[in-house]
Enzyme design. Structure first.
Site, PDB file in Angstrom:
ATOM      1  N   ASP A  95      26.375-108.448 -79.498  1.00 17.99           N
ATOM      2  CA  ASP A  95      25.833-107.736 -78.236  1.00 17.99           C
ATOM      3  C   ASP A  95      25.456-106.400 -78.655  1.00 17.99           C
ATOM      4  O   ASP A  95      26.029-105.840 -79.587  1.00 17.99           O
ATOM      5  CB  ASP A  95      26.415-107.807 -77.184  1.00 17.99           C
ATOM      6  CG  ASP A  95      25.740-107.444 -75.862  1.00 17.99           C
ATOM      7  OD1 ASP A  95      24.677-107.870 -75.654  1.00 17.99           O
ATOM      8  OD2 ASP A  95      26.262-106.254 -75.160  1.00 17.99           O
ATOM      9  N   SER A  96      24.696-105.659 -77.859  1.00 22.73           N
ATOM     10  CA  SER A  96      24.370-104.172 -78.066  1.00 22.73           C
ATOM     11  C   SER A  96      25.593-103.260 -77.692  1.00 22.73           C
ATOM     12  O   SER A  96      25.781-102.236 -78.137  1.00 22.73           O
ATOM     13  CB  SER A  96      23.168-103.632 -77.531  1.00 22.73           C
ATOM     14  OG  SER A  96      23.230-103.847 -76.132  1.00 22.73           O
ATOM     15  N   GLU A 150      28.106 -99.511 -69.314  1.00 23.18           N
ATOM     16  CA  GLU A 150      28.921 -98.936 -70.616  1.00 23.18           C
ATOM     17  C   GLU A 150      29.947 -97.891 -70.399  1.00 23.18           C
ATOM     18  O   GLU A 150      30.970 -97.849 -70.941  1.00 23.18           O
ATOM     19  CB  GLU A 150      27.918 -98.506 -71.510  1.00 23.18           C
ATOM     20  CG  GLU A 150      27.147 -99.407 -72.157  1.00 23.18           C
ATOM     21  CD  GLU A 150      27.964-100.521 -73.504  1.00 23.18           C
ATOM     22  OE1 GLU A 150      29.038 -99.898 -73.696  1.00 23.18           O
ATOM     23  OE2 GLU A 150      27.499-101.665 -73.470  1.00 23.18           O
ATOM     24  N   GLY A 182      17.861-101.051 -74.948  1.00 24.60           N
ATOM     25  CA  GLY A 182      16.727-101.219 -74.304  1.00 24.60           C
ATOM     26  C   GLY A 182      15.533-100.022 -74.371  1.00 24.60           C
ATOM     27  O   GLY A 182      14.564-100.302 -73.934  1.00 24.60           O
ATOM     28  N   HIS A 220      24.501-107.182 -69.543  1.00 30.99           N
ATOM     29  CA  HIS A 220      25.286-106.066 -68.800  1.00 30.99           C
ATOM     30  C   HIS A 220      25.186-106.288 -67.287  1.00 30.99           C
ATOM     31  O   HIS A 220      26.039-105.809 -66.421  1.00 30.99           O
ATOM     32  CB  HIS A 220      24.706-104.763 -69.236  1.00 30.99           C
ATOM     33  CG  HIS A 220      25.259-104.270 -70.370  1.00 30.99           C
ATOM     34  ND1 HIS A 220      24.585-104.647 -71.783  1.00 30.99           N
ATOM     35  CD2 HIS A 220      25.977-103.243 -70.933  1.00 30.99           C
ATOM     36  CE1 HIS A 220      25.039-104.199 -72.610  1.00 30.99           C
ATOM     37  NE2 HIS A 220      25.998-103.169 -72.164  1.00 30.99           N
ATOM     38  N   CYS A 232      22.133-110.645 -75.953  1.00 25.42           N
ATOM     39  CA  CYS A 232      21.363-109.468 -75.711  1.00 25.42           C
ATOM     40  C   CYS A 232      20.097-110.186 -75.534  1.00 25.42           C
ATOM     41  O   CYS A 232      19.460-110.374 -76.491  1.00 25.42           O
ATOM     42  CB  CYS A 232      21.723-108.529 -76.570  1.00 25.42           C
ATOM     43  SG  CYS A 232      21.038-106.950 -76.294  1.00 25.42           S
ATOM     44  N   CYS A 280      19.601-108.922 -68.633  1.00 25.92           N
ATOM     45  CA  CYS A 280      20.474-108.396 -69.602  1.00 25.92           C
ATOM     46  C   CYS A 280      21.745-108.553 -69.102  1.00 25.92           C
ATOM     47  O   CYS A 280      22.036-108.704 -67.905  1.00 25.92           O
ATOM     48  CB  CYS A 280      20.242-106.672 -69.409  1.00 25.92           C
ATOM     49  SG  CYS A 280      21.087-105.654 -70.179  1.00 25.92           S
TER      50      CYS A 280
END
Length: 278
Positions: free
Chosen positions: A10-11, A154, A43, A188, A73, A186
């Protein structure tokens, strides 16, 4: 049987939602998670840069012995899926992604045929969900980018006035279009479901890719006879979490989300930084 680990990329830390679902559905499998915190967020980057970063991260997981790769992701999926399947398919390593499972679940969930998609700017620009839902009859897709959501997550901010105001702004066109289903495009974003559910109301269902992606991973392991061999009594699966950047929030949120499975997060050198030649 193949006792090598499942590799999850994942990012940053959003893919922990996918890792959680995989651990729940496949408790006998070892998992290595790599979050590219040094280069997050993906993104807002060019898709060509995301492709390079994603392949570099997947290469590292392959070097660590992953038997299957999960791109957890949406932006990375949109940028690098085809290249990843060509590259690792030659090595006999299957690649699972998050867009198709979420799109299928969204199509099965909607009642009025109007599906909203919240994603990063790059995911929305790529049209990945439009392509995935194009063949579904009588479905209208309304997309909107929600770029600040990744930054909030994040930093460990999942509630509060700033999060609520941003969510209200991003959801406005979806609510105006009378969607009854919203795909969180996403990984997240599921960490913000409390705020999103409250603003959307009980008549709108949220769809995440986590469970559907875990199902796809399980099916692939079954089909290719790659399930971990039965463990001895008292033997537990091993989980390893890697981050390419120093991030106290990563460790804190990983423990909050995954609980005792996270014994620590290893900080590793970035595999690549944007602008470097491969």
């Amino acid at each position: 049987m193949n006792d090598a680990p499942i590799g999850v990329f994942d990012s940053g830390l959003g893919g922990l939602t996918v890792a959680r679902a995989i651990i729940d559905q496949l408790p006998g499998e070892d998992v290595i998670y790599l979050g590219d915190s040094a280069n997050t967020p993906y993104g807002s980057r060019r898709l060509s840069d995301v492709r390079a970063l994603t392949l570099a991260g997947l290469d590292r997981l392959v070097e660590l012995g992953a038997k299957i790769l999960v791109i957890a992701c949406n932006t990375a999926t949109a940028a690098a899926l085809q290249d990843a399947r060509e590259r690792y398919g030659e090595q006999g390593i299957p690649v699972i992604e998050v867009v198709t499972p979420a799109a299928k679940q969204g199509a099965a969930t909607t009642r009025n045929g109007r599906i909203g998609v919240l994603g990063t700017a790059a995911t929305v620009r790529s049209g990945a969900y439009l392509d995935a839902l194009r063949a579904v009859p009588d479905v209208e897709v309304i997309q909107n980018a929600a770029p600040r959501f990744v930054e909030f997550v994040e930093k460990g901010e999942t509630t509060g006035e700033a999060v609520t105001e941003a969510a209200r702004q991003y959801l406005a066109p979806l609510i105006a279009a009378d969607v009854d289903t919203v795909i969180l495009g996403c990984t997240h974003y599921p960490l913000l479901t409390g705020v999103l559910s409250r603003l959307l109301g009980p008549g709108v269902r949220l769809v995440t890719s986590s469970e559907a992606t875990a199902n796809a991973t399980y099916s692939e392991l079954i089909d290719l006879d790659l399930l971990h061999s039965p463990r001895a009594a008292g033997e537990h699966a091993h989980y390893r979490f890697l981050s390419t950047g120093e991030s106290p929030e990563f460790s804190a949120l990983a423990r909050r989300f995954l609980g005792p499975e996270v014994h620590g997060v290893e900080v590793v050198a970035p595999t690549r930084r944007v602008g470097e030649d491969r």
